[in-house]
Motif scaffolding. Sequence first.
Motif, PDB file in Angstrom:
ATOM      1  N   ALA A 123       0.828  -1.210   0.000  1.00 29.40           N
ATOM      2  CA  ALA A 123       0.000   0.000   0.000  1.00 29.40           C
ATOM      3  C   ALA A 123       0.863   1.262   0.000  1.00 29.40           C
ATOM      4  N   CYS A 124       1.945   1.253   0.764  1.00 31.28           N
ATOM      5  CA  CYS A 124       2.830   2.419   0.813  1.00 31.28           C
ATOM      6  C   CYS A 124       3.479   2.666  -0.550  1.00 31.28           C
ATOM      7  N   HIS A 125       3.854   1.590  -1.224  1.00 30.23           N
ATOM      8  CA  HIS A 125       4.404   1.735  -2.578  1.00 30.23           C
ATOM      9  C   HIS A 125       3.357   2.349  -3.504  1.00 30.23           C
ATOM     10  N   ALA A 126       2.114   1.902  -3.376  1.00 29.71           N
ATOM     11  CA  ALA A 126       1.052   2.369  -4.267  1.00 29.71           C
ATOM     12  C   ALA A 126       0.728   3.843  -4.061  1.00 29.71           C
ATOM     13  N   ILE A 127       0.683   4.297  -2.835  1.00 30.65           N
ATOM     14  CA  ILE A 127       0.296   5.689  -2.562  1.00 30.65           C
ATOM     15  C   ILE A 127       1.513   6.593  -2.368  1.00 30.65           C
ATOM     16  N   ARG A 128       2.716   6.014  -2.580  1.00 31.16           N
ATOM     17  CA  ARG A 128       3.977   6.762  -2.481  1.00 31.16           C
ATOM     18  C   ARG A 128       4.184   7.314  -1.073  1.00 31.16           C
ATOM     19  N   GLN A 130       6.205   6.933   2.687  1.00 30.69           N
ATOM     20  CA  GLN A 130       7.438   6.455   3.299  1.00 30.69           C
ATOM     21  C   GLN A 130       7.298   6.244   4.805  1.00 30.69           C
ATOM     22  N   HIS A 131       6.094   6.468   5.313  1.00 27.26           N
ATOM     23  CA  HIS A 131       5.884   6.270   6.755  1.00 27.26           C
ATOM     24  C   HIS A 131       4.451   5.788   6.979  1.00 27.26           C
ATOM     25  N   ALA A 132       4.324   4.653   7.652  1.00 21.75           N
ATOM     26  CA  ALA A 132       3.008   4.078   7.939  1.00 21.75           C
ATOM     27  C   ALA A 132       2.864   3.863   9.439  1.00 21.75           C
ATOM     28  N   PHE A 133       1.613   3.875   9.881  1.00 22.23           N
ATOM     29  CA  PHE A 133       1.314   3.728  11.301  1.00 22.23           C
ATOM     30  C   PHE A 133       0.292   2.615  11.497  1.00 22.23           C
ATOM     31  N   ILE A 134       0.455   1.875  12.594  1.00 25.09           N
ATOM     32  CA  ILE A 134      -0.556   0.911  13.030  1.00 25.09           C
ATOM     33  C   ILE A 134      -1.087   1.402  14.361  1.00 25.09           C
ATOM     34  N   TYR A 159      12.735  -5.506   4.415  1.00 26.05           N
ATOM     35  CA  TYR A 159      11.470  -5.084   3.822  1.00 26.05           C
ATOM     36  C   TYR A 159      11.093  -3.686   4.276  1.00 26.05           C
ATOM     37  N   LEU A 160      11.596  -3.291   5.431  1.00 27.42           N
ATOM     38  CA  LEU A 160      11.403  -1.959   5.989  1.00 27.42           C
ATOM     39  C   LEU A 160      12.766  -1.355   6.288  1.00 27.42           C
ATOM     40  N   GLY A 161      12.812  -0.040   6.441  1.00 25.61           N
ATOM     41  CA  GLY A 161      14.049   0.610   6.835  1.00 25.61           C
ATOM     42  C   GLY A 161      14.545   1.601   5.799  1.00 25.61           C
ATOM     43  N   LYS A 162      15.838   1.886   5.876  1.00 30.73           N
ATOM     44  CA  LYS A 162      16.468   2.857   4.996  1.00 30.73           C
ATOM     45  C   LYS A 162      16.557   2.334   3.566  1.00 30.73           C
ATOM     46  N   ALA A 163      16.571   3.256   2.637  1.00 27.77           N
ATOM     47  CA  ALA A 163      16.519   2.905   1.225  1.00 27.77           C
ATOM     48  C   ALA A 163      17.675   1.995   0.812  1.00 27.77           C
ATOM     49  N   ASP A 164      18.895   2.321   1.251  1.00 28.46           N
ATOM     50  CA  ASP A 164      20.052   1.531   0.831  1.00 28.46           C
ATOM     51  C   ASP A 164      19.936   0.086   1.276  1.00 28.46           C
ATOM     52  N   ALA A 165      19.519  -0.114   2.525  1.00 27.85           N
ATOM     53  CA  ALA A 165      19.387  -1.473   3.049  1.00 27.85           C
ATOM     54  C   ALA A 165      18.288  -2.231   2.313  1.00 27.85           C
ATOM     55  N   ARG A 166      17.195  -1.564   1.994  1.00 28.23           N
ATOM     56  CA  ARG A 166      16.088  -2.212   1.281  1.00 28.23           C
ATOM     57  C   ARG A 166      16.515  -2.598  -0.137  1.00 28.23           C
ATOM     58  N   ARG A 167      17.201  -1.714  -0.810  1.00 25.42           N
ATOM     59  CA  ARG A 167      17.646  -2.004  -2.169  1.00 25.42           C
ATOM     60  C   ARG A 167      18.587  -3.206  -2.196  1.00 25.42           C
ATOM     61  N   GLN A 168      19.479  -3.243  -1.214  1.00 27.20           N
ATOM     62  CA  GLN A 168      20.444  -4.333  -1.166  1.00 27.20           C
ATOM     63  C   GLN A 168      19.765  -5.666  -0.877  1.00 27.20           C
ATOM     64  N   LYS A 169      18.838  -5.667   0.070  1.00 31.53           N
ATOM     65  CA  LYS A 169      18.163  -6.911   0.470  1.00 31.53           C
ATOM     66  C   LYS A 169      17.214  -7.405  -0.612  1.00 31.53           C
ATOM     67  N   LEU A 170      16.505  -6.491  -1.248  1.00 31.73           N
ATOM     68  CA  LEU A 170      15.463  -6.877  -2.195  1.00 31.73           C
ATOM     69  C   LEU A 170      15.932  -6.895  -3.644  1.00 31.73           C
ATOM     70  N   GLY A 171      17.113  -6.347  -3.900  1.00 32.50           N
ATOM     71  CA  GLY A 171      17.645  -6.385  -5.250  1.00 32.50           C
ATOM     72  C   GLY A 171      16.917  -5.488  -6.225  1.00 32.50           C
ATOM     73  N   ASP A 174      15.167   1.080  -7.247  1.00 32.68           N
ATOM     74  CA  ASP A 174      14.451   2.314  -6.919  1.00 32.68           C
ATOM     75  C   ASP A 174      13.491   2.094  -5.752  1.00 32.68           C
ATOM     76  N   LEU A 175      14.034   2.099  -4.553  1.00 33.91           N
ATOM     77  CA  LEU A 175      13.207   1.933  -3.356  1.00 33.91           C
ATOM     78  C   LEU A 175      13.486   3.063  -2.368  1.00 33.91           C
ATOM     79  N   PRO A 176      12.458   3.729  -1.860  1.00 31.58           N
ATOM     80  CA  PRO A 176      12.663   4.788  -0.873  1.00 31.58           C
ATOM     81  C   PRO A 176      12.741   4.213   0.546  1.00 31.58           C
ATOM     82  N   ASP A 177      12.981   5.074   1.505  1.00 32.80           N
ATOM     83  CA  ASP A 177      12.869   4.675   2.907  1.00 32.80           C
ATOM     84  C   ASP A 177      11.431   4.260   3.199  1.00 32.80           C
ATOM     85  N   LEU A 178      11.275   3.368   4.150  1.00 33.80           N
ATOM     86  CA  LEU A 178       9.931   2.996   4.588  1.00 33.80           C
ATOM     87  C   LEU A 178       9.958   2.642   6.067  1.00 33.80           C
ATOM     88  N   GLU A 179       9.234   3.409   6.855  1.00 38.14           N
ATOM     89  CA  GLU A 179       9.166   3.187   8.297  1.00 38.14           C
ATOM     90  C   GLU A 179       7.753   2.805   8.697  1.00 38.14           C
TER      91      GLU A 179
END
Length: 460
Positions: A123-128, A130-134, A159-171, A174-179
């Motif tokens: 959902a965060c990817h779809a609506i652009r 970078q921060h979601a709350f539960i 799957y969550l965290g800083k952009a660099d770590a997400r890009r590296q883990k997911l391959g 173009d991935l932004p930060d996601l908290e």
Amino acid sequence: MTVTVERGESSPEKLLAPVLSSFWDESQSWTMETYLRHDGYEGMRRALAMAPDDVIALVKDSGLRGRGGAGFPTGMKWQFIPQGDGKPHYLVVNADESEPGTCKDIPLLFANPHALIEGMVIACHAIRSQHAFIYLRGEVVPVLRRLHEAVREAYEAGYLGKADARRQKLGLADLPDLEITVHAGAGAYICGEETALLDSLEGRRGQPRLRPPFPAVAGLYACPTVVNNVESIASVPAILTKGNEWFRSMGSEKSPGFTLYSLSGHVAAPGQYEGPLGITLRQLLDMSGGIRPGHRLKFWTPGGSSTPLLTEEHLDVPLDYEGVGAAGSMLGTKALQCFDETTCVVRAVTRWTEFYAHESCGKCTPCREGTYWLVQLLRDIEAGKGRMEDLAKLADIADNINGKSFCALGDGAASPIFSSLKYFKEEYEQHITGGGCPFDPAKSTVWADDPSSTHLGVTA
């Protein structure tokens, strides 16, 4: 055994459609390891490889409707978020499940929290965003701890965290930060209303906001915000993994897909029953052993205490948004509370109304004053002190609340008044003419002869 049902199939063994609940009975079902064994995060990977607008279009075309009560199309709600506005966008998941009879989101989070987290990433990817709350109901501390651990696992997996770590883990390049922030509420039912929830998240007293502006334009921190129910977001990964055609093979044309039905009250086997939208209470009772032995159904709620109650004559009403609406009620949260003939309708409605009077935030006069006076009248009637003219007064006060409050709490308080007077006015009159309640409360307790009979209800 249970299987996913195609439209038109009606045999009891084929009615359930376990998707969210398919592995709740496995050991450590809440862990990342178990979730990955069941195609976990595959939908996320597919979504992240798509353009955000394509993800919105896919979810919109699936026909997924919000599972929080109103049934608003999920993809359409995402589409309302303005793009290119230069503001941060937020996703807020409403997990403040507090309505009497409603008990689907808490078991889902307890048994399978990663379905929600994966859905939030999509959902965060779809609506652009970078921060979601539960926003979680604060009283459920074990669920809070399990949710925190699931979020930690998602950060660790990249799957969550800083952009660099997400890009590296997911391959993916173009991935932004996601908290994701998990916030525990303080036990106010009113914070289940989306704008009161947003005020509470911002540190203010939880009270409904005037609309417009709507959250999609000015929500959390006055920025574009999507507020979705837990089950709505948790249903998204399966759609990305298996496709729209699979999703639409379940349910009805206007209410496609699977959902959780919470069966409680005077039934042999209460629990969570995950099936396609459009099955009936009669079919669910057939699978759950029916009403407790020696008794018959008297009245029930299709979507929690805030929905107009129905009776035995509505057993074959399709449990989808259109079917229940045509019967004069609302599907709501699919909280099917069943009451047998030992239950006093006046007592039940009084207890529900006491709840709404207690939980009213007091912001608007119709709800604040109206729920108080409804309680006074109902208590008098139940105690045998009422008068016949009180019945008209009950209906009049309920009418002055319904549709005239800032939020739906007032409507929810009025619903059981209207419906109980419609179907059981003679019982109200009997309390007045007979000088009190003719029912024995000792006979109206929920049947619990065999404690092991309470189960998740994911198999038949």
